[in-house]
Write a protein that holds these residues in place. Structure first.
Motif, PDB file in Angstrom:
ATOM      1  N   GLU A   1      62.385  39.637  23.595  1.00  0.00           N
ATOM      2  CA  GLU A   1      61.099  39.922  24.233  1.00  0.00           C
ATOM      3  C   GLU A   1      59.968  39.380  23.376  1.00  0.00           C
ATOM      4  OE1 GLU A   1      60.549  43.991  26.009  1.00  0.00           O
ATOM      5  OE2 GLU A   1      62.305  44.419  24.749  1.00  0.00           O
ATOM      6  N   ARG A   2      58.894  38.957  24.021  1.00  0.00           N
ATOM      7  CA  ARG A   2      57.703  38.503  23.301  1.00  0.00           C
ATOM      8  C   ARG A   2      56.932  39.731  22.813  1.00  0.00           C
ATOM      9  NH1 ARG A   2      58.162  35.557  28.014  1.00  0.00           N
ATOM     10  NH2 ARG A   2      58.434  33.292  27.783  1.00  0.00           N
ATOM     11  N   LEU A   3      57.035  40.012  21.520  1.00  0.00           N
ATOM     12  CA  LEU A   3      56.428  41.229  20.970  1.00  0.00           C
ATOM     13  C   LEU A   3      55.550  40.966  19.749  1.00  0.00           C
ATOM     14  CD1 LEU A   3      59.475  43.666  21.200  1.00  0.00           C
ATOM     15  CD2 LEU A   3      57.492  43.565  22.720  1.00  0.00           C
ATOM     16  N   VAL A   4      55.530  39.718  19.274  1.00  0.00           N
ATOM     17  CA  VAL A   4      54.829  39.386  18.025  1.00  0.00           C
ATOM     18  C   VAL A   4      53.864  38.232  18.270  1.00  0.00           C
ATOM     19  CG1 VAL A   4      55.139  38.757  15.597  1.00  0.00           C
ATOM     20  CG2 VAL A   4      56.921  40.059  16.776  1.00  0.00           C
ATOM     21  N   GLY A   5      52.739  38.258  17.578  1.00  0.00           N
ATOM     22  CA  GLY A   5      51.766  37.185  17.708  1.00  0.00           C
ATOM     23  C   GLY A   5      52.145  35.961  16.888  1.00  0.00           C
ATOM     24  N   LEU A   6      51.533  34.824  17.246  1.00  0.00           N
ATOM     25  CA  LEU A   6      51.710  33.592  16.472  1.00  0.00           C
ATOM     26  C   LEU A   6      51.151  33.754  15.064  1.00  0.00           C
ATOM     27  CD1 LEU A   6      50.589  31.303  19.377  1.00  0.00           C
ATOM     28  CD2 LEU A   6      52.856  31.222  18.360  1.00  0.00           C
ATOM     29  N   ASN A   7      50.017  34.428  14.962  1.00  0.00           N
ATOM     30  CA  ASN A   7      49.481  34.989  13.727  1.00  0.00           C
ATOM     31  C   ASN A   7      49.393  34.033  12.530  1.00  0.00           C
ATOM     32  OD1 ASN A   7      49.535  37.147  15.412  1.00  0.00           O
ATOM     33  ND2 ASN A   7      50.754  38.471  14.098  1.00  0.00           N
ATOM     34  N   PRO A   8      48.413  33.120  12.553  1.00  0.00           N
ATOM     35  CA  PRO A   8      48.225  32.213  11.416  1.00  0.00           C
ATOM     36  C   PRO A   8      47.512  32.877  10.240  1.00  0.00           C
ATOM     37  CG  PRO A   8      46.586  31.780  13.100  1.00  0.00           C
ATOM     38  CD  PRO A   8      47.523  32.814  13.674  1.00  0.00           C
ATOM     39  N   ILE A   9      47.762  32.322   9.067  1.00  0.00           N
ATOM     40  CA  ILE A   9      47.057  32.724   7.852  1.00  0.00           C
ATOM     41  C   ILE A   9      46.688  31.466   7.090  1.00  0.00           C
ATOM     42  CG2 ILE A   9      49.222  33.012   6.570  1.00  0.00           C
ATOM     43  CD1 ILE A   9      47.836  35.254   4.969  1.00  0.00           C
ATOM     44  N   ALA A  10      45.536  31.474   6.455  1.00  0.00           N
ATOM     45  CA  ALA A  10      45.094  30.347   5.637  1.00  0.00           C
ATOM     46  C   ALA A  10      44.673  30.852   4.271  1.00  0.00           C
ATOM     47  CB  ALA A  10      43.938  29.608   6.297  1.00  0.00           C
ATOM     48  N   ILE A  11      44.987  30.068   3.257  1.00  0.00           N
ATOM     49  CA  ILE A  11      44.587  30.373   1.883  1.00  0.00           C
ATOM     50  C   ILE A  11      43.977  29.109   1.288  1.00  0.00           C
ATOM     51  CG2 ILE A  11      45.356  31.143  -0.391  1.00  0.00           C
ATOM     52  CD1 ILE A  11      47.779  32.419   1.002  1.00  0.00           C
ATOM     53  N   ALA A  12      42.771  29.215   0.729  1.00  0.00           N
ATOM     54  CA  ALA A  12      42.089  28.066   0.123  1.00  0.00           C
ATOM     55  C   ALA A  12      41.727  28.400  -1.316  1.00  0.00           C
ATOM     56  CB  ALA A  12      40.835  27.717   0.913  1.00  0.00           C
ATOM     57  N   ALA A  13      42.061  27.477  -2.233  1.00  0.00           N
ATOM     58  CA  ALA A  13      41.761  27.677  -3.651  1.00  0.00           C
ATOM     59  C   ALA A  13      41.061  26.443  -4.203  1.00  0.00           C
ATOM     60  CB  ALA A  13      43.041  27.965  -4.431  1.00  0.00           C
ATOM     61  N   PRO A  14      39.984  26.633  -4.979  1.00  0.00           N
ATOM     62  CA  PRO A  14      39.185  25.485  -5.444  1.00  0.00           C
ATOM     63  C   PRO A  14      39.810  24.766  -6.636  1.00  0.00           C
ATOM     64  CG  PRO A  14      38.236  27.520  -6.265  1.00  0.00           C
ATOM     65  CD  PRO A  14      39.379  27.909  -5.383  1.00  0.00           C
ATOM     66  N   THR A  15      39.626  23.457  -6.654  1.00  0.00           N
ATOM     67  CA  THR A  15      40.051  22.606  -7.752  1.00  0.00           C
ATOM     68  C   THR A  15      38.821  21.916  -8.338  1.00  0.00           C
ATOM     69  OG1 THR A  15      40.499  20.940  -6.077  1.00  0.00           O
ATOM     70  CG2 THR A  15      42.395  22.166  -6.897  1.00  0.00           C
ATOM     71  N   LYS A  16      39.029  21.099  -9.360  1.00  0.00           N
ATOM     72  CA  LYS A  16      37.919  20.368  -9.961  1.00  0.00           C
ATOM     73  C   LYS A  16      37.937  18.903  -9.538  1.00  0.00           C
ATOM     74  CE  LYS A  16      36.715  21.453 -14.129  1.00  0.00           C
ATOM     75  NZ  LYS A  16      36.771  21.604 -15.619  1.00  0.00           N
ATOM     76  N   SER A  17      39.040  18.205  -9.752  1.00  0.00           N
ATOM     77  CA  SER A  17      39.103  16.782  -9.423  1.00  0.00           C
ATOM     78  C   SER A  17      40.135  16.453  -8.339  1.00  0.00           C
ATOM     79  CB  SER A  17      39.412  15.958 -10.678  1.00  0.00           C
ATOM     80  OG  SER A  17      40.667  16.323 -11.226  1.00  0.00           O
ATOM     81  N   GLN A  18      41.102  17.306  -8.138  1.00  0.00           N
ATOM     82  CA  GLN A  18      42.106  17.103  -7.099  1.00  0.00           C
ATOM     83  C   GLN A  18      41.620  17.700  -5.766  1.00  0.00           C
ATOM     84  OE1 GLN A  18      45.056  15.307  -7.830  1.00  0.00           O
ATOM     85  NE2 GLN A  18      43.855  15.002  -9.695  1.00  0.00           N
ATOM     86  N   PRO A  19      42.131  17.217  -4.622  1.00  0.00           N
ATOM     87  CA  PRO A  19      41.795  17.867  -3.352  1.00  0.00           C
ATOM     88  C   PRO A  19      42.197  19.343  -3.401  1.00  0.00           C
ATOM     89  CG  PRO A  19      42.829  15.752  -2.939  1.00  0.00           C
ATOM     90  CD  PRO A  19      42.968  16.008  -4.413  1.00  0.00           C
ATOM     91  N   PRO A  20      41.374  20.240  -2.876  1.00  0.00           N
ATOM     92  CA  PRO A  20      41.687  21.667  -2.970  1.00  0.00           C
ATOM     93  C   PRO A  20      42.968  22.034  -2.224  1.00  0.00           C
ATOM     94  CG  PRO A  20      39.870  21.306  -1.452  1.00  0.00           C
ATOM     95  CD  PRO A  20      40.120  19.992  -2.144  1.00  0.00           C
ATOM     96  N   PHE A  21      43.593  23.100  -2.674  1.00  0.00           N
ATOM     97  CA  PHE A  21      44.764  23.641  -1.992  1.00  0.00           C
ATOM     98  C   PHE A  21      44.279  24.421  -0.775  1.00  0.00           C
ATOM     99  CE2 PHE A  21      47.740  27.074  -1.119  1.00  0.00           C
ATOM    100  CZ  PHE A  21      48.971  26.419  -1.116  1.00  0.00           C
ATOM    101  N   ILE A  22      44.679  23.984   0.422  1.00  0.00           N
ATOM    102  CA  ILE A  22      44.317  24.701   1.653  1.00  0.00           C
ATOM    103  C   ILE A  22      45.558  24.796   2.531  1.00  0.00           C
ATOM    104  CG2 ILE A  22      42.813  24.824   3.673  1.00  0.00           C
ATOM    105  CD1 ILE A  22      40.819  23.041   2.222  1.00  0.00           C
ATOM    106  N   PHE A  23      46.172  25.948   2.524  1.00  0.00           N
ATOM    107  CA  PHE A  23      47.350  26.210   3.354  1.00  0.00           C
ATOM    108  C   PHE A  23      46.899  26.908   4.625  1.00  0.00           C
ATOM    109  CE2 PHE A  23      50.543  29.386   4.669  1.00  0.00           C
ATOM    110  CZ  PHE A  23      51.585  28.537   5.009  1.00  0.00           C
ATOM    111  N   ASP A  24      47.371  26.437   5.770  1.00  0.00           N
ATOM    112  CA  ASP A  24      46.980  27.010   7.059  1.00  0.00           C
ATOM    113  C   ASP A  24      48.164  26.873   8.006  1.00  0.00           C
ATOM    114  OD1 ASP A  24      45.921  27.701   9.523  1.00  0.00           O
ATOM    115  OD2 ASP A  24      44.213  26.341   9.424  1.00  0.00           O
ATOM    116  N   ALA A  25      48.781  27.979   8.375  1.00  0.00           N
ATOM    117  CA  ALA A  25      49.956  27.903   9.245  1.00  0.00           C
ATOM    118  C   ALA A  25      50.159  29.221   9.973  1.00  0.00           C
ATOM    119  CB  ALA A  25      51.206  27.565   8.436  1.00  0.00           C
ATOM    120  N   SER A  26      50.725  29.112  11.170  1.00  0.00           N
ATOM    121  CA  SER A  26      51.126  30.310  11.896  1.00  0.00           C
ATOM    122  C   SER A  26      52.447  30.809  11.337  1.00  0.00           C
ATOM    123  CB  SER A  26      51.270  30.009  13.394  1.00  0.00           C
ATOM    124  OG  SER A  26      52.370  29.147  13.623  1.00  0.00           O
ATOM    125  N   MET A  27      52.754  32.070  11.603  1.00  0.00           N
ATOM    126  CA  MET A  27      54.007  32.643  11.140  1.00  0.00           C
ATOM    127  C   MET A  27      55.116  32.493  12.177  1.00  0.00           C
ATOM    128  SD  MET A  27      53.416  33.464   8.049  1.00  0.00           S
ATOM    129  CE  MET A  27      52.422  31.969   8.064  1.00  0.00           C
TER     130      MET A  27
END
Length: 357
Positions: free
Chosen positions: A164-190
């Motif tokens: 049965e469809r009982l759970v949401g797609l429910n994405p989460i994103a986490i962003a962390a700053p860097t200095k010279s590298q592109p920042p870490f930005i994770f964004d995905a549904s569960m």
């Protein structure tokens, strides 16, 4: 995003981002949004398209928003209010407002509280779709903060072992700053695949991959095949043997932190529309900011320069492919499917708006 979701170059219509942005502002203001809110909404959508996240850009989402405004299920002029608070935390009633506008405001509230307390946490109830979670999380970066954003997606996912469809797609994103590298930005549904990616797959005529979806009785589909008319989406991991219980439980966690914690219920029992949750961590409340960025730079560089497995070109990390995609798309334009351009021309004509595409 997997290459199978990209519009083939031979049929793609390249559009400068400023042309699509102006079209979005036209549409949103015509449907009753204040100009500033329309511009912000356009920014959230263009963020997704520029970074290659078409599932949450204009191709899929604008149609749903237009329908919501026209049917009265999205409030173009919400009056948001804080309904409960204590020091570093609060809950906001978003008055059925579009999350493209309410989300950044709630993230700002979390950032402001983090400035005072080292951490800020904001729950939102009575909301509507907020676009790409990564946009909201990344707002914390310029404040030398780590940002987290999550939301309750459509209830289209089956529990591990369920039918049965009982759970949401429910994405989460986490962003962390860097200095010279592109920042870490994770964004995905569960879920194993974002619901909007199924829409993209159907538009492009590509098959489902093993572990994405199930038959209507809950049996996981474990081979490449045409997407059936009646299907359910599997949790992240696909099956129990390869970790779907983890994706399933993470999705339930997001139901709790976004829906239940804001007073909006969970899963099929939701009564608060879309519910969101935002967190901001002020880095210098925990450690030295420059040292944090140096350490993260070192780690991101180590990951991206590490030895690839046979058959692989390189190792990457969350945020790096999107950073590279953004450079190309700002230069060459955003590639859209012809059907998407046709829809925008049609809705612009229907709303008696300028033809910009």
């Amino acid at each position: 995003m997997l290459k199978r979701f990209h519009v083939p170059e031979e049929i793609a219509v390249r559009v400068p981002q400023e042309n699509m942005r102006a079209t979005l502002v036209d549409i949103f203001t015509k449907l009753g949004m204040p100009n500033d809110d329309a511009a912000l909404s356009a920014d959230v959508l263009i963020y997704a398209d520029i970074r290659g996240v078409e599932s949450h850009g204009v191709s899929n989402m604008v149609r749903a928003y237009v329908t919501g405004f026209q049917e009265g299920t999205i409030n173009p002029n919400p009056v948001t209010k804080i309904v409960r608070e204590a020091a570093a935390v609060c809950t906001i009633d978003s008055d059925e407002g579009l999350g493209l506008v309410v989300g950044p405001a709630a993230m700002k509230e979390a950032i402001d509280r983090a400035e005072n307390y080292g951490i800020g946490s904001v729950s939102v109830t009575n909301g509507r779709h907020f676009g790409a979670a990564g946009y909201h999380a990344a707002l914390a970066l310029k404040h030398d903060m780590i940002g987290i954003a999550m939301t309750t997606g459509g209830v289209t996912v089956v529990p591990t072992g369920g039918a049965e469809r009982l759970v949401g797609l429910n994405p989460i994103a986490i962003a962390a700053p860097t200095k010279s590298q592109p920042p870490f930005i994770f964004d995905a549904s569960m879920s194993s695949v974002a619901g909007n990616k199924i829409t993209l797959a159907k538009r492009l005529g590509v098959e489902t991959m093993p572990g994405w979806i199930s038959e209507s009785d809950g049996t996981p589909i474990m081979n490449d095949r045409e997407i059936p008319d009646d299907y359910m989406i599997l949790p992240l991991g696909g099956t129990r043997e390869i970790g779907s219980h983890k994706g399933y439980s993470l999705a339930v966690m997001i139901e709790i932190l976004s829906g239940v914690l804001s007073g909006g219920g969970a899963g099929p029992h939701r009564r608060g529309g879309a519910s969101h949750h935002f967190i901001a961590y002020k880095i210098d409340a925990f450690t030295d900011v420059e040292e944090f960025k140096d350490d993260l730079d070192q780690y991101m560089k180590t990951l991206s320069e590490s030895k690839p497995a046979p058959g692989q070109d390189k190792v990457t990390y969350a945020g790096l492919p999107e950073y590279e995609e953004e450079i190309e798309r700002l230069e060459k334009g955003i590639p859209y499917h012809p059907e998407v351009i046709d829809w925008f021309k049609s809705i612009s004509a229907e709303l008696q708006l300028p033809a910009r595409l």
